[in-house]
Design an enzyme around this catalytic site. Structure first.
Site, short mmCIF file in Angstrom:
data_model
loop_
_atom_site.label_atom_id
_atom_site.label_comp_id
_atom_site.label_asym_id
_atom_site.label_seq_id
_atom_site.Cartn_x
_atom_site.Cartn_y
_atom_site.Cartn_z
CB SER A 245 -0.89 0.00 1.24
OG SER A 245 -0.07 0.13 2.38
CE LYS A 246 -1.25 5.99 -4.17
NZ LYS A 246 -2.65 5.88 -4.51
NE ARG A 247 -0.65 1.36 6.09
CZ ARG A 247 -0.20 0.37 6.85
NH1 ARG A 247 0.48 0.62 7.94
NH2 ARG A 247 -0.45 -0.88 6.50
CG PHE A 248 4.86 0.18 4.28
CD1 PHE A 248 5.83 0.23 5.27
CD2 PHE A 248 3.58 -0.24 4.61
CE1 PHE A 248 5.53 -0.15 6.57
CE2 PHE A 248 3.28 -0.62 5.91
CZ PHE A 248 4.25 -0.59 6.90
#
Ligand code: GLU
Length: 468
Positions: A245-248
């Site tokens: 995901s974009k979180r990482f």
């Protein structure tokens, strides 16, 4: 096992920009095709008219081209609606599918009733009972309907090249929807018709599609098609093993292109997400990867996306680009008024993760940053001493002819001048006056990159500062 007449497809739905995980799926298909002398087909699955956008198709095709994944054949499902329609009509005619007129409310009530009895919800099959002719009349009259597949109660099993044999009971699936209407086939159906007509014999895709496979095998059987071989490749995971995901990390290929990653680095990195060659070689060109690629060696478990590793690959490929090529690539990321040269680039490239970082790393060459007087002192020297040392170096620089103003020659001259003297006391203030920074490339490299006139100006400014 010899692979014959391999035909694989990458079948993205253009509902968003090309995801880095989809790029990896495309790459594995391409590698398998190239490694076996087969064909790589690009098929845009855009039957969901509401979510599919032409701009995403563009983004996908330019992304694939950027990666170097050229396709042998190209199809767009939206241009094939009449083909799917024909097969839908046939299946209905043969009693293998049927129009269903149940309303959303009826279906929801049915679902709730099953749930309350502790049953896993599935369609009751109510509309199976409607006679073909009657159903056709209702469709003709404009009643709203969907088309359902008559799911036989059986066991489906297939041998996955990566996961081994996988078995499914079909009873819990129920009669699933294969088209919203005759002109709007759903993914499950169009994919099977196309794989059949395009003679796809190996389906390589993410393992999130394993649960779709039994449905597709049933449809293939109903169509009288051969089922292809399947290879379900592992999902890409965040470092905490959740779904990527974009979180990482950035998730679309475009983000990486925009940040100045090289396609060689991305290809090398993606190839190793879930696969590695027998000899464990890490740095590989596309040709080398093709030679070594073996779909049967792809791992089952999720593949963790390690951004640091990608950065490492990118620094590696950046550092190994020929000067001309690096200059050309770098210019795309730098202000056009900067007169950048290869010497400048070479002085920072081994510490650069991507081309967009170059602007910051090179800025000092084009505008000497403000720096405090104290930075010129290596250790405990007085400012007077700093100025004296810089003056001595300045003299040497002024006496050096333009064509000898090279890293090597300057290094030899200055080191000779220093003899037994403390290097730090001379080279530190020289480096700081040239860069205005605590950390920078070495002074000799910088001087060649800056040229004589500018180097002299900067050292003079350093002397003035020390004497302020
Ligand atoms: N259009 C499907 C997707 O984007 C393709 C899946 C498949 O390869 O069968 O996920």
């Amino acid at each position: 096992m010899p692979y014959e007449d391999v035909r694989v497809r990458f079948a993205p739905s253009p509902t968003g920009p090309l995801h880095i995980g989809s790029a990896r799926t495309a790459l594995f298909n391409y590698l398998f095709a190239k490694a076996t002398g087969g064909k790589f087909i690009l098929r845009i699955e855009d039957t969901d008219f509401e979510r599919s956008k032409e701009e995403f198709t563009q983004n996908i095709t330019t992304g694939l081209s950027w990666l170097g994944l050229s396709w042998d054949e190209f199809y767009k499902q939206s241009e094939r609606i009449s083909i799917y329609r024909g097969y839908l009509e046939n299946l209905i005619e043969e009693g293998k599918a049927y129009p269903c007129f149940c309303s959303k409310e009826d279906l929801e009530a049915e679902r709730q009733a099953m749930l309350s009895q502790g049953l896993a919800p599935k369609y009751s099959g109510k509309c199976r009972a409607i006679l073909k002719e009657e159903a056709a009349k209702k469709v003709e009259a404009g009643d709203s309907y969907v088309i359902r597949f008559k799911t036989p109660e059986t066991e489906v099993s297939f041998k996955d090249l990566i996961h081994g044999t996988i078995k499914f009971e079909t009873a819990p699936i129920g009669d699933f929807v294969i088209a919203r209407n005759f002109d709007q086939p759903l993914y499950q159906f169009a994919v099977v018709v196309d794989d059949m007509l395009m003679k796809i014999n190996y389906v390589i895709r993410g393992d999130d599609h394993i649960s779709n496979t039994p449905k597709q095998i049933l449809i293939a059987k109903a169509l009288g098609a051969e089922t292809p071989h399947f290879a379900h490749i592992p999902m890409i995971l965040n470092p905490d093993r959740s779904k990527m995901s974009k979180r990482f990390a950035d998730t679309s290929l475009q983000d990486y292109i925009d940040k100045g990653y090289l396609s060689e680095a991305i290809v090398n990195f993606l190839a190793l997400l879930g696969w590695h060659p027998q000899d464990d070689q890490e740095v590989m060109s596309m040709e080398e990867i093709i030679k070594k690629f073996d779909i049967a060696r792809v791992q089952k478990g999720g593949a963790v996306f390690n951004s640091e590793k990608l950065d490492w690959f990118n620094t590696h490929y950046l550092s190994h680009l020929p000067d001309e090529k690096l200059l050309e690539e770098a210019k795309k990321f730098l202000p056009s008024e900067w007169n950048v040269n290869s010497k400048m680039l070479n002085s920072v490239k081994t510490r650069t993760k991507n081309l967009s970082e170059l602007k910051e790393a090179l800025a000092f060459y084009f505008e000497l940053p403000e720096y405090p007087k104290d930075l010129l002192r290596w250790k405990e020297e007085t400012n007077v001493r700093v100025a004296e040392n810089l003056r001595e170096t300045l003299k040497l620089l002024e006496d050096t002819e333009d064509d000898l103003f090279t890293e090597k020659a300057l290094e030899a001259k200055i080191m000779f001048m220093l003899g037994e003297k403390s290097r730090g006391e001379w080279l530190w203030p020289l480096r700081v006056s040239l860069s205005g920074q605590k950390n920078s490339p070495g002074p000799f490299e910088m001087m060649e990159a800056l040229g004589k006139a500018e180097s002299v100006r900067r050292v003079q400014a350093g002397i003035r500062k020390a004497e302020e």
